[in-house]
Design a protein around this motif. Structure first.
Motif, short mmCIF file in Angstrom:
data_model
loop_
_atom_site.label_atom_id
_atom_site.label_comp_id
_atom_site.label_asym_id
_atom_site.label_seq_id
_atom_site.Cartn_x
_atom_site.Cartn_y
_atom_site.Cartn_z
N ILE A 126 0.82 -1.21 0.00
CA ILE A 126 0.00 0.00 0.00
C ILE A 126 0.86 1.25 0.00
O ILE A 126 0.49 2.27 -0.61
CB ILE A 126 -0.99 0.01 1.20
N ALA A 127 2.04 1.20 0.63
CA ALA A 127 2.93 2.36 0.63
C ALA A 127 3.39 2.68 -0.79
O ALA A 127 3.40 3.84 -1.21
CB ALA A 127 4.14 2.10 1.54
N GLY A 128 3.78 1.64 -1.53
CA GLY A 128 4.19 1.86 -2.91
C GLY A 128 3.07 2.37 -3.78
O GLY A 128 3.26 3.26 -4.62
N LEU A 129 1.88 1.82 -3.58
CA LEU A 129 0.72 2.25 -4.36
C LEU A 129 0.36 3.70 -4.06
O LEU A 129 0.06 4.48 -4.97
CB LEU A 129 -0.47 1.34 -4.08
N MET A 130 0.41 4.07 -2.78
CA MET A 130 0.07 5.44 -2.39
C MET A 130 1.06 6.44 -2.99
O MET A 130 0.66 7.50 -3.50
CB MET A 130 0.06 5.57 -0.87
N ALA A 131 2.34 6.11 -2.94
CA ALA A 131 3.36 7.00 -3.51
C ALA A 131 3.12 7.21 -5.00
O ALA A 131 3.16 8.35 -5.50
CB ALA A 131 4.75 6.43 -3.26
N TYR B 164 1.68 10.73 -6.79
CA TYR B 164 2.56 11.30 -7.81
C TYR B 164 1.80 11.48 -9.12
O TYR B 164 1.88 12.55 -9.75
CB TYR B 164 3.78 10.39 -8.04
N GLU B 165 1.06 10.47 -9.53
CA GLU B 165 0.35 10.56 -10.81
C GLU B 165 -0.78 11.58 -10.76
O GLU B 165 -1.16 12.15 -11.80
CB GLU B 165 -0.19 9.17 -11.21
N ARG B 166 -1.34 11.81 -9.57
CA ARG B 166 -2.38 12.85 -9.44
C ARG B 166 -1.76 14.25 -9.43
O ARG B 166 -2.43 15.23 -9.80
CB ARG B 166 -3.16 12.65 -8.14
N ALA B 167 -0.50 14.36 -8.99
CA ALA B 167 0.11 15.68 -8.80
C ALA B 167 0.66 16.27 -10.10
O ALA B 167 0.83 17.49 -10.20
CB ALA B 167 1.23 15.59 -7.76
N GLU C 85 0.73 16.51 -14.48
CA GLU C 85 -0.17 16.39 -15.63
C GLU C 85 0.21 15.22 -16.52
O GLU C 85 -0.65 14.49 -17.02
CB GLU C 85 -0.14 17.70 -16.44
N THR C 86 1.52 15.04 -16.71
CA THR C 86 2.00 13.93 -17.53
C THR C 86 3.00 13.10 -16.72
O THR C 86 4.21 13.39 -16.73
CB THR C 86 2.68 14.44 -18.82
N PRO C 87 2.52 12.12 -15.98
CA PRO C 87 3.43 11.33 -15.14
C PRO C 87 4.39 10.49 -15.96
O PRO C 87 4.07 10.05 -17.07
CB PRO C 87 2.48 10.45 -14.33
N ILE C 88 5.57 10.30 -15.40
CA ILE C 88 6.59 9.47 -16.04
C ILE C 88 6.71 8.18 -15.24
O ILE C 88 6.94 8.21 -14.02
CB ILE C 88 7.95 10.20 -16.09
N GLY C 89 6.57 7.06 -15.92
CA GLY C 89 6.54 5.77 -15.24
C GLY C 89 7.77 5.50 -14.40
O GLY C 89 7.68 4.98 -13.28
N PHE C 90 8.96 5.87 -14.91
CA PHE C 90 10.20 5.58 -14.18
C PHE C 90 10.26 6.35 -12.87
O PHE C 90 10.73 5.82 -11.85
CB PHE C 90 11.41 5.92 -15.05
N ALA D 181 -1.64 3.19 -13.61
CA ALA D 181 -1.26 2.44 -14.81
C ALA D 181 0.10 2.85 -15.35
O ALA D 181 0.87 2.00 -15.84
CB ALA D 181 -2.32 2.62 -15.89
N THR D 182 0.44 4.14 -15.25
CA THR D 182 1.72 4.60 -15.79
C THR D 182 2.88 3.99 -15.02
O THR D 182 3.84 3.48 -15.61
CB THR D 182 1.80 6.13 -15.73
#
Length: 326
Positions: free
Chosen positions: A47-52, A56-59, A61-66, A133-134
């Motif tokens: 859950i810690a990894g998922l929350m991070a 991040y992806e919400r913060a 506009e264009t999240p980077i998977g890496f 997903a990213t």
């Protein structure tokens, strides 16, 4: 042939969480600590990894998977290690009962995961709507070119980096325990902490480091399950028995990380065998799910009768060490 290939791939997928958990518990138990909180720590790591990744992806506009991968990986290691530190503080420093603390940590960890999983679901718009997903795509990226080879590529090169990392970590821990001086010191702490203390080995330090590192490794099992196996989603109580299977695997592997590699694949195969066995009733399916535990019990009985020292658990496993009694 296709069914067999699918079965092996699914078995490998099931085995990785178990291997991470077992490897972490092996190095923990080699210090004499019995951490039954591993299932809870795997929940906390997941859950810690998922929350991070989610925040991040919400913060942006264009999240980077890496970047999401790095953030979630770091969050998992930190939170899982904190779980190991808490266990050590209560059992090594305060001399609390290890079984009680471990089981309490598992209860807490499962509740921790389910609570924050539910909270994130509400932020995401409802139960089952969490998706990173990213970041998950970065975890699930397989080896280019090699993964395209028919059969061999699918069987050996079509997994994300955590799959290969789990094997590498097990190999490194195995070599560390058997072929380094610090590994020998750690094993001596688990066998006889009073003698190790008299020889100048800092027993408390070794117990803290081994348990903290072991918890961090186990937490990666939770991260793998969430990111690579489920594709960046969360389901409350979705881990099932994997944490307890990891603890059982420690016994099956005879406290040897190298044995845990093939043992995890065996457990992963048995875990899904009922799905690929035709004609089973609901009752017989439950019997099939018991097979990993039955095999563990058989191995425990056989090894205890042979009385080979190298196949036995550390002599001080689960016992508190009181320096003043030395």
């Amino acid at each position: 042939m296709t069914i067999l290939l699918t079965f092996i791939q699914k078995a490998i997928g099931q085995s990785i969480s178990i291997l991470f958990g077992a490897t972490g518990e092996i190095i923990t138990e080699k210090s004499g600590n019995l951490n039954l909180g591993i299932p809870g720590i795997m929940y906390m790591g997941g859950i810690a990894g998922l929350m991070a990744a989610f925040f991040y992806e919400r913060a942006v506009e264009t999240p980077i998977g890496f970047i999401g991968l790095l953030l979630s990986f770091a969050a998992t290691l930190i939170v899982s290690a904190l779980g190991g530190l808490l266990f050590c503080f209560l059992t090594v420093t305060l001399h609390a009962n290890q079984n009680v603390v471990g089981l309490s940590l598992t209860t807490f960890g499962i509740g921790f995961g389910n609570f924050f999983g539910g909270s994130i679901s509400k932020l995401a718009g409802g139960v089952g709507q969490i998706s990173v997903a990213t970041t998950a795509s970065a975890y699930r990226a397989n080896i280019p070119v090699l993964s395209k080879i028919p059969v061999i590529g699918e069987l050996f090169f079509s997994y994300g980096f955590l799959t290969y990392l789990s094997i590498i970590v097990a190999l490194i821990i195995g070599r560390f325990l058997m072929h380094t001086r610090k590994g020998l010191n750690l094993r001596s702490v688990g066998e006889d902490p009073a003698t190790a203390d008299a020889a100048g080995i800092n027993v408390t330090r070794y117990k803290y480091i081994a348990t903290t590192v072991g918890a961090a490794i186990a937490g990666l099992g939770g991260l793998y399950f969430v990111m690579e196996y489920l594709g960046g989603t969360w389901t409350n109580n979705g881990f099932g028995d994997r944490g307890w299977l990891a603890i059982a695997l420690v016994i099956l592997a005879l406290w040897k990380p190298l044995n845990a590699i093939w043992g995890s694949l065996l457990f992963g195969s048995l875990f899904i065998l009922y799905i690929y066995t035709p004609g089973l009733t609901r009752a017989t399916q439950e019997l099939f799910k018991m097979l990993p535990y039955v095999i563990t019990i058989v191995v425990l009985v056989i090894t205890s009768k042979r009385e080979k020292l190298e196949n036995q658990p550390p002599s001080s496993l689960g016992e508190s060490y009181y320096r003043e009694d030395r």
